[in-house]
Design an enzyme around this catalytic site. Structure first.
Site, PDB file in Angstrom:
ATOM      1  N   LYS A  94       0.839  -1.207   0.000  1.00  0.00           N
ATOM      2  CA  LYS A  94       0.000   0.000   0.000  1.00  0.00           C
ATOM      3  C   LYS A  94       0.871   1.254   0.000  1.00  0.00           C
ATOM      4  CE  LYS A  94      -0.273  -0.154   5.057  1.00  0.00           C
ATOM      5  NZ  LYS A  94      -1.081  -0.549   6.217  1.00  0.00           N
TER       6      LYS A  94
ATOM      7  N   ARG B 136     -10.690  -0.193  15.307  1.00  0.00           N
ATOM      8  CA  ARG B 136     -10.538   0.567  14.068  1.00  0.00           C
ATOM      9  C   ARG B 136     -11.434  -0.120  13.045  1.00  0.00           C
ATOM     10  NH1 ARG B 136      -4.585   1.316  11.359  1.00  0.00           N
ATOM     11  NH2 ARG B 136      -5.198  -0.614  10.340  1.00  0.00           N
TER      12      ARG B 136
ATOM     13  N   HIS C 133      -6.234  -7.332  12.958  1.00  0.00           N
ATOM     14  CA  HIS C 133      -5.007  -6.515  12.996  1.00  0.00           C
ATOM     15  C   HIS C 133      -4.679  -6.173  14.449  1.00  0.00           C
ATOM     16  CE1 HIS C 133      -1.980  -4.107  11.055  1.00  0.00           C
ATOM     17  NE2 HIS C 133      -2.510  -2.930  11.318  1.00  0.00           N
TER      18      HIS C 133
ATOM     19  N   ARG D 243       1.297 -10.729   7.231  1.00  0.00           N
ATOM     20  CA  ARG D 243       1.070  -9.523   6.423  1.00  0.00           C
ATOM     21  C   ARG D 243       2.087  -8.434   6.734  1.00  0.00           C
ATOM     22  NH1 ARG D 243      -3.906  -9.647   8.686  1.00  0.00           N
ATOM     23  NH2 ARG D 243      -3.443  -7.660   9.662  1.00  0.00           N
TER      24      ARG D 243
ATOM     25  N   TYR E  19      15.119  30.550   6.856  1.00  0.00           N
ATOM     26  CA  TYR E  19      14.003  31.346   7.383  1.00  0.00           C
ATOM     27  C   TYR E  19      14.039  31.457   8.900  1.00  0.00           C
ATOM     28  CZ  TYR E  19      11.624  30.681   2.847  1.00  0.00           C
ATOM     29  OH  TYR E  19      11.273  30.661   1.520  1.00  0.00           O
TER      30      TYR E  19
ATOM     31  N   CYS F 230      13.060  24.136   4.548  1.00  0.00           N
ATOM     32  CA  CYS F 230      12.138  24.900   3.692  1.00  0.00           C
ATOM     33  C   CYS F 230      11.405  23.943   2.758  1.00  0.00           C
ATOM     34  CB  CYS F 230      12.917  25.929   2.886  1.00  0.00           C
ATOM     35  SG  CYS F 230      14.052  26.906   3.892  1.00  0.00           S
TER      36      CYS F 230
ATOM     37  N   ASP G 203      11.766  23.418  -0.436  1.00  0.00           N
ATOM     38  CA  ASP G 203      12.573  22.762  -1.467  1.00  0.00           C
ATOM     39  C   ASP G 203      14.001  22.470  -1.042  1.00  0.00           C
ATOM     40  OD1 ASP G 203      10.420  23.363  -3.359  1.00  0.00           O
ATOM     41  OD2 ASP G 203      11.124  25.437  -3.133  1.00  0.00           O
TER      42      ASP G 203
HETATM   43  C1  LIG Z   1      -0.334  -1.538   6.894  1.00  0.00           C
HETATM   44  C2  LIG Z   1      -0.915  -2.806   7.368  1.00  0.00           C
HETATM   45  C3  LIG Z   1      -0.128  -3.953   7.577  1.00  0.00           C
HETATM   46  C4  LIG Z   1       1.375  -3.916   7.552  1.00  0.00           C
HETATM   47  O1  LIG Z   1       1.832  -3.366   8.777  1.00  0.00           O
HETATM   48  P1  LIG Z   1       3.394  -3.246   9.106  1.00  0.00           P
HETATM   49  O2  LIG Z   1       3.450  -2.749  10.512  1.00  0.00           O
HETATM   50  O3  LIG Z   1       3.949  -2.260   8.133  1.00  0.00           O
HETATM   51  O4  LIG Z   1       3.964  -4.597   8.929  1.00  0.00           O
HETATM   52  C5  LIG Z   1      -0.767  -5.142   7.873  1.00  0.00           C
HETATM   53  N1  LIG Z   1      -2.111  -5.202   7.990  1.00  0.00           N
HETATM   54  C6  LIG Z   1      -2.898  -4.110   7.842  1.00  0.00           C
HETATM   55  C7  LIG Z   1      -4.357  -4.217   8.017  1.00  0.00           C
HETATM   56  C8  LIG Z   1      -2.334  -2.879   7.547  1.00  0.00           C
HETATM   57  O5  LIG Z   1      -3.107  -1.802   7.407  1.00  0.00           O
END
Ligand SMILES: *Cc1c(COP(=O)(O)O)cnc(C)c1O
Length: 391
Positions: free
Chosen positions: A48, A146, A178, A234, A280, A327, A329
């Protein structure tokens, strides 16, 4: 975007003053390492957010070359981009809103996460229109608070999914969840979530779901908690060679190699006297006659503005600190009176850290964030130069 034989730290990419060199062999190697940690479980490489800033397609291909059997994305357009590029591995997309084009997803053979009955109904309606069966992964909230079906919503979602399975509109191939504590594998919630997950899986199987994959583990769990691997892990951040648990170990201690090196060529080098304010607001004032080097990346490129006077940077091989305000850039580095540096010399903002240069983790610590944010925020103006690997 790719420069096959680029000498990453010195060559300019199409005249751009900075570049993020991404080592695809590192990504493939990291996935191989993660596979070892995963035991019998498969690896879903999470790609992602443009492969955590490393480039979606090259990262995905490198992860597959390293042995990932699945790819994971948050948004459907990310999944569609993988398919449009001809990547036919299993892909799971998991964060959707009402009105998402689920028909396109089903047509492209993308697995879809479903957390709520509205999504189940929309996915089933799309599948009916196409005369196909959608593959879905039901997401259970085991405590993160979540995404995912929570508490009494879980059996309701299971019953609704089973009814649609009977009709042929969907097939429940996965149950997943998760973790709350991505970075604290010993936190008591970890075990509790694992138990709740196992229970949710049992309920799904009792309801009649014939599950192909149960998956819970992110990078931290993959590296530190083999009992959470189930059928599929994952990992995201670890695929890119950064430690999800920096207080427990650096990437090398887990057998990981940071894939991204951010470099820029110095635009200006000049002598200034003591007492000269820099950038700045003059938040930095030279203490002596010295040399200033101008690094042509700024907050528009993802350099945190709060790296002012704290961000680490290696200039011509010597470690320094950002001098004055970052800044849009550019930023300036006081490289000291005796520095032998010249316009065009390479500043390494972060990389592997093996030659004493700063890492994305160093930037995270200097600016009060996590390495995830450092790499994913590198802006689109910075070309990604992919080296090595199967592209
Ligand atoms: C982003 C994400 C992951 C990966 O998490 P990491 O901490 O980068 O390994 C796995 N599962 C879900 C649902 C996520 O949103």
């Amino acid at each position: 975007m790719t420069a096959p034989d680029a000498a990453p730290s010195t060559s300019l990419s199409g005249g751009a003053p900075a570049r993020a060199t991404v080592d695809l062999d590192a990504i493939a190697g990291n996935v191989r390492t993660l596979r070892e940690h995963a035991g019998d479980a498969g690896v879903m490489a999470v790609v992602k957010a443009d492969g955590y800033g490393h480039g979606l397609l090259p990262s995905a291909r490198a992860a597959l070359a390293g042995g990932a059997s699945w790819l994971g994305v948050a948004q459907l357009p990310e999944a569609m981009a993988l398919r449009e590029a001809g990547i036919d591995a299993r892909v799971l997309s998991w964060l959707h809103v009402p009105g998402t084009d689920f028909a396109a997803a089903i047509g492209a053979d993308v697995d879809l996460s479903v957390s709520a009955t509205w999504a189940l109904e929309e996915v089933a309606a799309a599948a009916r229109t196409l005369g196909r069966t959608a593959r879905i992964h039901l997401k259970v909230d085991t405590g993160l608070g979540r995404n995912g079906a929570y508490g009494a919503d879980w059996p309701v979602l299971l019953d609704a999914a089973r009814a649609l399975e009977a009709e042929g509109a969907v097939r429940v191939v996965g149950v997943w969840s998760h973790f709350v504590y991505a970075d604290a594998p010993d936190h008591p919630t970890v075990r509790l979530q694992q138990e709740r997950f196992a229970e949710a899986v049992r309920e799904a199987e009792k309801a009649g779901c014939d599950l192909e994959v149960r998956h819970l583990a992110n990078s931290a769990a993959t590296l530190t908690n083999p009992s959470a691997a189930f059928d599929l892990v994952r990992p995201g951040i670890a695929v890119y060679g950064l430690s999800p648990v920096p207080h427990l170990g650096d990437p090398a201690s887990f057998g990981l190699t940071p894939a991204m090196t951010l470099t820029a060529n110095l635009a200006v080098v000049k002598r200034v006297p003591a007492g000269q304010g820099v950038s700045y607001g003059h938040q930095y004032v030279t203490q002596r006659d010295t040399t200033l080097a101008l690094v042509p990346v700024g907050y528009a490129d993802g350099i945190p503005r709060n790296a002012t006077n704290v961000g680490p940077v290696s200039v011509a091989g010597t470690r320094h600190t950002v001098s004055g305000r970052v800044c849009m850039d550019q930023f300036v580095v006081d490289v000291g009176p005796g520095a032998e540096v010249h316009p065009g010399d390479v500043a390494e903002i972060f990389g592997r850290g093996d030659a004493g240069g700063p890492t994305a983790e160093d930037w995270a610590q200097a600016t009060g964030t996590i390495s995830y944010e450092i790499v994913t925020r590198i802006g689109s103006r910075v070309p990604r130069v992919h080296v090595g690997g199967a592209r």
